[in-house]
Write an enzyme that holds these catalytic residues in place. Structure first.
Site, PDB file in Angstrom:
ATOM      1  N   LYS A   1      -2.025  -8.929  -7.378  1.00  0.00           N
ATOM      2  CA  LYS A   1      -2.860  -8.585  -6.234  1.00  0.00           C
ATOM      3  C   LYS A   1      -2.284  -7.325  -5.595  1.00  0.00           C
ATOM      4  O   LYS A   1      -1.343  -7.392  -4.810  1.00  0.00           O
ATOM      5  CB  LYS A   1      -2.906  -9.709  -5.198  1.00  0.00           C
ATOM      6  CG  LYS A   1      -4.000  -9.483  -4.135  1.00  0.00           C
ATOM      7  CD  LYS A   1      -3.772 -10.285  -2.884  1.00  0.00           C
ATOM      8  CE  LYS A   1      -2.743  -9.636  -1.980  1.00  0.00           C
ATOM      9  NZ  LYS A   1      -3.149  -8.276  -1.482  1.00  0.00           N
TER      10      LYS A   1
ATOM     11  N   GLU B   1      -5.235  -4.160  -0.694  1.00  0.00           N
ATOM     12  CA  GLU B   1      -6.655  -3.908  -0.473  1.00  0.00           C
ATOM     13  C   GLU B   1      -6.904  -2.539   0.145  1.00  0.00           C
ATOM     14  O   GLU B   1      -8.042  -2.068   0.148  1.00  0.00           O
ATOM     15  CB  GLU B   1      -7.250  -4.998   0.424  1.00  0.00           C
ATOM     16  CG  GLU B   1      -7.443  -6.344  -0.241  1.00  0.00           C
ATOM     17  CD  GLU B   1      -6.137  -7.077  -0.509  1.00  0.00           C
ATOM     18  OE1 GLU B   1      -6.096  -7.886  -1.448  1.00  0.00           O
ATOM     19  OE2 GLU B   1      -5.142  -6.832   0.222  1.00  0.00           O
TER      20      GLU B   1
ATOM     21  N   CYS C   1      10.139   1.891   2.335  1.00  0.00           N
ATOM     22  CA  CYS C   1      11.124   0.892   2.740  1.00  0.00           C
ATOM     23  C   CYS C   1      12.549   1.408   2.651  1.00  0.00           C
ATOM     24  O   CYS C   1      13.451   0.862   3.290  1.00  0.00           O
ATOM     25  CB  CYS C   1      10.958  -0.377   1.928  1.00  0.00           C
ATOM     26  SG  CYS C   1      10.954  -0.109   0.143  1.00  0.00           S
TER      27      CYS C   1
ATOM     28  N   GLY D   1       7.020  -6.310  -0.003  1.00  0.00           N
ATOM     29  CA  GLY D   1       6.378  -6.321   1.310  1.00  0.00           C
ATOM     30  C   GLY D   1       7.372  -6.671   2.395  1.00  0.00           C
ATOM     31  O   GLY D   1       8.581  -6.483   2.246  1.00  0.00           O
TER      32      GLY D   1
ATOM     33  N   GLU E   1      12.141  -1.927  11.833  1.00  0.00           N
ATOM     34  CA  GLU E   1      11.864  -0.752  11.006  1.00  0.00           C
ATOM     35  C   GLU E   1      10.605  -0.037  11.501  1.00  0.00           C
ATOM     36  O   GLU E   1       9.517  -0.630  11.517  1.00  0.00           O
ATOM     37  CB  GLU E   1      11.672  -1.194   9.552  1.00  0.00           C
ATOM     38  CG  GLU E   1      11.509  -0.041   8.578  1.00  0.00           C
ATOM     39  CD  GLU E   1      11.343  -0.535   7.144  1.00  0.00           C
ATOM     40  OE1 GLU E   1      11.587   0.266   6.229  1.00  0.00           O
ATOM     41  OE2 GLU E   1      10.979  -1.707   6.947  1.00  0.00           O
TER      42      GLU E   1
ATOM     43  N   GLU F   1      11.273  -7.831  -3.088  1.00  0.00           N
ATOM     44  CA  GLU F   1      11.739  -6.534  -2.570  1.00  0.00           C
ATOM     45  C   GLU F   1      11.140  -6.403  -1.184  1.00  0.00           C
ATOM     46  O   GLU F   1       9.954  -6.140  -1.018  1.00  0.00           O
ATOM     47  CB  GLU F   1      11.301  -5.397  -3.501  1.00  0.00           C
ATOM     48  CG  GLU F   1      11.984  -4.082  -3.204  1.00  0.00           C
ATOM     49  CD  GLU F   1      11.122  -3.162  -2.359  1.00  0.00           C
ATOM     50  OE1 GLU F   1      11.437  -3.028  -1.145  1.00  0.00           O
ATOM     51  OE2 GLU F   1      10.164  -2.583  -2.878  1.00  0.00           O
ATOM     52  N   LEU F   2      11.995  -6.601  -0.157  1.00  0.00           N
ATOM     53  CA  LEU F   2      11.512  -6.759   1.213  1.00  0.00           C
ATOM     54  C   LEU F   2      11.889  -5.556   2.074  1.00  0.00           C
ATOM     55  O   LEU F   2      12.315  -4.531   1.572  1.00  0.00           O
ATOM     56  CB  LEU F   2      12.059  -8.064   1.788  1.00  0.00           C
ATOM     57  CG  LEU F   2      11.786  -9.308   0.926  1.00  0.00           C
ATOM     58  CD1 LEU F   2      12.373 -10.560   1.572  1.00  0.00           C
ATOM     59  CD2 LEU F   2      10.302  -9.475   0.659  1.00  0.00           C
TER      60      LEU F   2
ATOM     61  N   TRP G   1       0.802  -1.227   0.000  1.00  0.00           N
ATOM     62  CA  TRP G   1       0.000   0.000   0.000  1.00  0.00           C
ATOM     63  C   TRP G   1       0.827   1.265   0.000  1.00  0.00           C
ATOM     64  O   TRP G   1       0.313   2.340  -0.286  1.00  0.00           O
ATOM     65  CB  TRP G   1      -0.927   0.021   1.227  1.00  0.00           C
ATOM     66  CG  TRP G   1      -0.245  -0.266   2.543  1.00  0.00           C
ATOM     67  CD1 TRP G   1      -0.198  -1.457   3.195  1.00  0.00           C
ATOM     68  CD2 TRP G   1       0.503   0.647   3.373  1.00  0.00           C
ATOM     69  NE1 TRP G   1       0.529  -1.354   4.363  1.00  0.00           N
ATOM     70  CE2 TRP G   1       0.962  -0.063   4.497  1.00  0.00           C
ATOM     71  CE3 TRP G   1       0.816   2.001   3.265  1.00  0.00           C
ATOM     72  CZ2 TRP G   1       1.719   0.514   5.503  1.00  0.00           C
ATOM     73  CZ3 TRP G   1       1.582   2.594   4.264  1.00  0.00           C
ATOM     74  CH2 TRP G   1       2.022   1.866   5.371  1.00  0.00           C
ATOM     75  N   ASN G   2       2.112   1.197   0.331  1.00  0.00           N
ATOM     76  CA  ASN G   2       2.844   2.428   0.620  1.00  0.00           C
ATOM     77  C   ASN G   2       3.334   3.170  -0.631  1.00  0.00           C
ATOM     78  O   ASN G   2       3.661   4.349  -0.566  1.00  0.00           O
ATOM     79  CB  ASN G   2       4.035   2.136   1.546  1.00  0.00           C
ATOM     80  CG  ASN G   2       5.055   1.237   0.902  1.00  0.00           C
ATOM     81  OD1 ASN G   2       4.714   0.199   0.336  1.00  0.00           O
ATOM     82  ND2 ASN G   2       6.312   1.613   0.992  1.00  0.00           N
TER      83      ASN G   2
END
Length: 476
Positions: A175, A178, A284, A228, A381, A250-251, A151-152
């Site tokens: 996906k 939401e 992130c 995420g 974080e 990409e974490l 979402w960010n």
């Protein structure tokens, strides 16, 4: 402007809620309900997979020039629709409208870059050992892709994944989050209006665990791309590995900042704070763990706190607002917990540290100095508008602190000395190192983390290659 009816996108059709259960989408600045998002059923996900499967051969065989033309048209539509797209980002995520407009521009650039690179997916000829033999290495699209975005960065992250997959010749089921569905659906609309064949792009929303399991375990899916948290990334990577699917992850990060004694502490503080408070710190790559040389430490902290206290916080639709709300109440709870814990561990509150008395989920820009490595925020974080500052005396100490955690996504160095910049950039264990600025990612540059911050790259030539596999052809 009006908030749109939310749908799924399957096989080129906008699938309305019907009898499906729905989720409320909330405006974080007002806590008003924006709309109802339909939850995809298992049958919906299967239909999306079948659509991606059916459309893949024809899209794979579409000439790169034709694929590029569609991507460029989609980027043009996105730019033309910037006022609406930016408004949707601000309503769903909360960040200031000016930031949302920049995000739309960057998202459009993802498609423009993909269009340009689609024409440059070169193979190579390999000299044969004997005459009359021709050896070729030929890149080919890997196949239908399962994608997951957070979402960010609700326009940039889906655009990066979709643009890379489509440019390479892959079909995709994505996906998006939401919490920010409308902006993702508008990107899908731009592609449809640009002439993307039905079924090449599909969007589903719903239960993250169930949808991810179904998409990844399907034999149709040949690649997984996820943005995420590290914890969820591990789970998805495990599922992908069970059927030998490629995974690009990409974490999370916990970006260190090194400010050396030869740097201008005031300029560094100004530059870092602007990056720290972008999107309310919910990025992130956000600079968070600030190690500052003891010779400039007090001046840096004073400037950082002064600027943080003057930052204008409010509804992102209002003129002059510099920072909007946090995206959800989970982030507010995290801020409260982390500030209290840091103070219990001896940190000093230099600015902020409180929830603001506004209707939405607002938090003050926060600066904590004299932070120790034992507190929660120094190890987890914060993902919010929180800057952690501590002094250092020598380079080895600073680099040890920078590399202390298992994360390695982005890092930042401020120095005027070329040797210091070289040594720091070589020894910091991070996929991105920025020297004297905080722009960690562009469409044309590779982006991805080391260690627990991910696998593979997004963006640039490297990002496009993730969606391709190389076939060796030997012909006599």
């Amino acid at each position: 402007m009006e908030y749109p009816e939310l749908t799924l996108l399957i096989g080129g059709r906008a699938v309305a809620a019907g009898q499906r259960p729905g989720l409320e989408v909330i405006d974080p600045a007002t806590q008003a309900v924006l709309g109802q998002l339909p939850m995809a059923s298992a049958e919906d996900v299967d239909e999306a997979l079948e659509a991606a499967h059916r459309s893949f051969p024809s899209w794979r065989d579409t000439a790169p020039m034709e694929r590029a033309a569609i991507l460029r048209r989609a980027a043009t539509f996105m730019r033309e629709r910037t006022p609406r797209l930016a408004w949707l980002i601000t309503r769903e995520l909360g960040k200031p409208l000016a930031e949302s407009e920049k995000e739309v521009a960057t998202a459009a650039e993802m498609f423009e870059w993909g269009a340009e690179e689609a024409r440059r997916t070169y193979g190579r000829l390999i000299p044969g050992r004997t005459g009359g033999i021709r050896q070729m290495a030929i890149p080919e699209p890997i196949g239908p892709v399962a994608a997951f975005s957070g979402w960010n960065a609700p326009a940039i992250t889906p655009s990066r994944k979709i643009a890379g997959a489509l440019a390479a010749g892959c079909s995709i089921v994505i996906k998006p989050s939401e919490e920010t569905p409308a902006i993702a659906l508008e990107i899908g609309r731009a592609l449809s209006d640009a002439g993307l064949p039905a079924g090449v792009l599909n969007m589903v929303f719903g239960d993250p665990g169930e949808i991810s399991r179904q998409l990844i375990e399907s034999p149709i899916t040949r690649m997984v791309t996820f943005t995420g948290s590290t914890a969820i990334g591990r789970q998805l990577a495990t599922m992908a590995a069970a059927s030998l699917k490629r995974a690009t992850l990409e974490l999370g990060g916990h970006a260190p900042v090194l400010v050396f004694g030869d740097a201008d502490p005031l300029h560094a503080a100004d530059t870092i704070l602007a990056a720290k408070l972008r999107n309310s710190g919910q990025i992130c790559t956000s600079p968070t763990r600030m190690m500052v040389h003891e010779s400039v430490y007090e001046r840096f902290v004073e400037r950082l706190a002064e600027r943080a206290r003057g930052w204008r916080v409010g509804n992102g639709l209002e003129a002059g607002v510099q920072m909007g709300p946090l995206a959800n109440p989970r982030r507010l709870a995290a801020m409260e917990t982390m500030v209290a814990d840091a103070l219990d561990h001896g940190a000093r509150l230099a600015a902020g540290g409180q929830r603001l008395d506004l209707p939405g989920w607002f938090w003050e820009p926060t600066v904590l100095s004299d932070v120790t490595t034992e507190c929660l925020a120094a190890n987890t974080e914060p993902f919010g508008p929180m800057a952690l500052v501590q002094p250092f005396t020598g380079m080895d100490e600073a680099l040890e602190q920078a590399n202390r955690l298992p994360f390695g996504l982005a890092s930042y160095v401020f120095t005027r000395d070329a040797a210091t910049a070289r040594i720091a950039s070589e020894r910091i264990e991070s996929g991105v190192v920025c020297i004297n600025h905080c722009q960690a990612s562009l469409p044309e540059t590779p982006f991805g983390g080391f260690k627990d911050s991910g696998l593979g790259k997004e963006g640039g030539v490297e990002g496009l290659q993730e969606f391709m596999q190389v076939k060796y052809v030997s012909q006599v």
